[in-house]
Design a protein around this motif. Structure first.
Motif, PDB file in Angstrom:
ATOM      1  N   ARG A 447       0.838  -1.198   0.000  1.00  0.00           N
ATOM      2  CA  ARG A 447       0.000   0.000   0.000  1.00  0.00           C
ATOM      3  C   ARG A 447       0.876   1.253   0.000  1.00  0.00           C
ATOM      4  N   ARG A 448       1.939   1.228   0.786  1.00  0.00           N
ATOM      5  CA  ARG A 448       2.822   2.397   0.853  1.00  0.00           C
ATOM      6  C   ARG A 448       3.438   2.696  -0.503  1.00  0.00           C
ATOM      7  N   ARG A 449       3.812   1.661  -1.238  1.00  0.00           N
ATOM      8  CA  ARG A 449       4.426   1.870  -2.557  1.00  0.00           C
ATOM      9  C   ARG A 449       3.385   2.242  -3.619  1.00  0.00           C
ATOM     10  N   GLU A 450       2.338   1.458  -3.683  1.00  0.00           N
ATOM     11  CA  GLU A 450       1.335   1.604  -4.742  1.00  0.00           C
ATOM     12  C   GLU A 450       0.561   2.911  -4.628  1.00  0.00           C
ATOM     13  N   LEU A 451       0.202   3.299  -3.414  1.00  0.00           N
ATOM     14  CA  LEU A 451      -0.695   4.439  -3.199  1.00  0.00           C
ATOM     15  C   LEU A 451       0.036   5.680  -2.697  1.00  0.00           C
ATOM     16  N   ALA A 452       1.340   5.686  -2.843  1.00  0.00           N
ATOM     17  CA  ALA A 452       2.151   6.788  -2.324  1.00  0.00           C
ATOM     18  C   ALA A 452       1.651   8.143  -2.814  1.00  0.00           C
ATOM     19  N   GLY A 453       1.572   9.088  -1.888  1.00  0.00           N
ATOM     20  CA  GLY A 453       1.221  10.454  -2.253  1.00  0.00           C
ATOM     21  C   GLY A 453      -0.236  10.695  -2.550  1.00  0.00           C
ATOM     22  N   GLU A 454      -1.087   9.686  -2.403  1.00  0.00           N
ATOM     23  CA  GLU A 454      -2.507   9.831  -2.741  1.00  0.00           C
ATOM     24  C   GLU A 454      -3.381  10.144  -1.522  1.00  0.00           C
ATOM     25  N   GLY A 455      -2.738  10.393  -0.375  1.00  0.00           N
ATOM     26  CA  GLY A 455      -3.465  10.813   0.811  1.00  0.00           C
ATOM     27  C   GLY A 455      -3.926   9.704   1.725  1.00  0.00           C
ATOM     28  N   HIS A 456      -3.469   8.446   1.512  1.00  0.00           N
ATOM     29  CA  HIS A 456      -3.941   7.313   2.295  1.00  0.00           C
ATOM     30  C   HIS A 456      -3.016   6.926   3.452  1.00  0.00           C
ATOM     31  N   ARG A 457      -1.741   7.243   3.357  1.00  0.00           N
ATOM     32  CA  ARG A 457      -0.748   6.694   4.276  1.00  0.00           C
ATOM     33  C   ARG A 457      -1.055   7.047   5.732  1.00  0.00           C
ATOM     34  N   TRP A 458      -1.379   8.304   6.035  1.00  0.00           N
ATOM     35  CA  TRP A 458      -1.631   8.688   7.410  1.00  0.00           C
ATOM     36  C   TRP A 458      -2.786   7.888   7.988  1.00  0.00           C
ATOM     37  N   PHE A 459      -3.872   7.755   7.243  1.00  0.00           N
ATOM     38  CA  PHE A 459      -5.017   6.987   7.719  1.00  0.00           C
ATOM     39  C   PHE A 459      -4.656   5.518   7.917  1.00  0.00           C
ATOM     40  N   ASP A 460      -3.824   4.964   7.035  1.00  0.00           N
ATOM     41  CA  ASP A 460      -3.387   3.577   7.185  1.00  0.00           C
ATOM     42  C   ASP A 460      -2.597   3.391   8.476  1.00  0.00           C
TER      43      ASP A 460
END
Length: 503
Positions: A447-460
């Protein structure tokens, strides 16, 4: 909610506010002013009211206070950046965890409640509008799906929020207490279950692109179940309906794009990987006077993440317009991503290019030289018409896309088993990576690689309990920073109580 609801009651039903969205579906011509009391007299006015609800989706990537750059800034993959330590006090204070009720941008609360207010009004009016039953059913389903989406963003940001499902008067709005988050989630679930029953499985992309479908509502419901914990089986059930056979085409026509880079081609809107997409356009000719009001239609993330004072020196250097240098990537993320095939589409290493004499730029605050390439515009994307060019970028953004739901389903399945492995493998195979044993760790890394910069990491990080360890060096305090403080103005003369540890 005093501050925003007062504004909404006065003006939300001027058609000027109700008609400023940006896909084919969301383009409606202004027809003058009308008060809520004498509006919604026919199907056209109901349609305009529906468009007004959709407008709020642009919070994802429109205006300076947008979801993507704000929540990137609070994650371990980015810093706030920008022009200096006071350039956007909200985003800066969230990035370094000094955020409080005075620095939190009130729009993260207000804008979504405006969308909820609009949905509640339309839902109350639909039964009496003289139009076909089929339109009543569909408009009701879309209104409920949108209300659910806005409440979901609110509850995962602030947790302790009022739950309002009916229209409220100016007097009553001061007396609404916060609801139990469990009750908010129950309402979100019910709205989505109701919507799924009546939404179309697909829409015509030539006339209705951007509207909720059965698949997008199911994907959102799966995400809602996943975020609550303890409902993973229900989440997996919804995601399986959306995802179909890993790597194949689902019942709704969703399919991973063959080329990861194609996800970031500005003209490749509403592609087969897109499940819920936020629309932007340059056709609105947005200008500084309306920027951030909800009437502007451009993608602001594009200019925010661009380098300051950029100059291409080499003929092979990327042809970029200058930007504001927010959301530069951290060294930790750069190192984590370095050998991944998605690196080039995700990271633009201007540090190396500048050292090689290929480009020049002015380093902004907290500059690392690593810029978010997914959203970096090229000169060819710059608007040349009316309005202000930097406010009229037209790249759409994904609220939910298929690789995201693949990985969420794998997580909901407990990070084990044949199907979870196939889902993880499909995401990796698309970029030429070999299979790795599925686990919660490999899913989160993917998820960190695929969705990087799309606003999901903090919520994950927050929902999986990793935020305190990953963000401790930034000032994150466990038991406090998992949610945001309620804006101070929302507490005045109301029954609202500030979130724990922010008093």
């Amino acid at each position: 909610m005093k501050h925003k609801f007062k504004l909404v009651i006065v003006s939300a039903f001027s058609i000027g506010l109700a008609v400023s969205c940006s896909s084919d579906f969301l383009d409606v011509e202004p027809k003058g002013l009308a008060l809520e009391s004498n509006y919604y007299q026919n199907a056209d006015e109901a349609y305009a009211g529906l468009v007004a609800i959709y407008d709020v989706m642009r919070k994802n990537s429109g205006g300076f206070e947008n979801m993507i750059t704000m929540f990137n800034a609070g994650s371990d993959d980015h810093v706030a950046g920008g022009g200096g330590a006071t350039d956007g006090v909200g985003i800066q204070s969230f990035s370094n965890y000094t955020i409080d009720s005075n620095t939190i941008p009130a729009s993260f609360w207000n804008d979504y409640y405006q969308g909820i207010f609009r949905a509640n009004v339309l839902l109350s009016k639909i039964p009496d509008i003289p139009m076909g039953d089929d339109l009543k059913v569909r408009f009701t389903a879309e209104s409920k799906a949108l209300r659910a989406y806005y409440y979901f963003n609110l509850v995962r940001m602030f947790k302790n929020i009022p739950l309002i499902t009916n229209t409220v008067s100016a007097n009553d709005m001061y007396n609404i207490p916060q609801a139990n988050p469990t009750d908010v989630y129950a309402q979100i679930e019910q709205d989505l279950i109701d919507a799924i029953a009546d939404l179309p499985p697909t829409v015509s992309l030539s006339t209705e692109a951007g509207r909720f479908t059965k698949g997008s509502a199911q994907a959102l419901l799966g995400k809602v179940y996943l975020y609550q914990g303890g409902k993973n089986a229900l989440a997996a059930e919804q995601f399986q309906e959306v995802n179909g056979t890993p790597g194949g085409t689902s019942q709704y026509g969703y399919k991973l794009l063959d080329n990861f880079n194609d996800l970031w081609v500005v003209t490749n809107k509403f592609n087969t990987e897109s499940i819920l997409e936020v629309t932007h356009t340059s056709q609105g000719n947005s200008y500084w006077g309306i920027w951030g009001t909800g009437q502007d239609e451009g993608n602001t993330v594009n200019v925010m993440v661009g380098p300051r004072g950029y100059t291409a020196i080499s003929s092979t250097a990327p042809d970029l317009p200058s930007g504001w240098s927010f959301n530069v990537l951290t060294q930790d993320f750069y190192d984590f991503m370095a050998d991944d095939p998605r690196f080039g589409a995700t990271v633009l290493d201007l540090k190396a290019m500048k050292l090689a004499g290929e480009v020049d730029y002015i380093g902004g605050y907290q500059d690392t030289g690593y810029f978010l390439n997914k959203f970096l515009p090229r000169q060819a994307d710059a608007h040349t018409g009316a309005g202000d060019a930097v406010l009229n970028y037209k790249q759409n953004t994904y609220a939910i896309r298929l690789a995201d739901t693949y990985l969420m389903e794998a997580e909901a399945l407990g990070g084990s088993g044949t199907r979870a492995q196939a889902l993880l493998d499909a995401v990796r195979s698309r970029v030429g990576l070999p299979s790795v044993p599925v686990s919660m760790t490999t899913i989160m890394d993917e998820r960190r690689r695929e969705l990087a910069g799309e606003g999901h990491r903090w919520f994950d990080l927050v929902r999986t309990g990793q935020a305190a360890s990953k963000l401790a060096s930034r000032g994150f305090v466990a038991g406090k920073h998992e949610i945001l403080p309620i804006p101070f103005k929302e507490l005045e003369n109301t029954l609202l109580v500030q979130n724990p540890s922010y008093n």
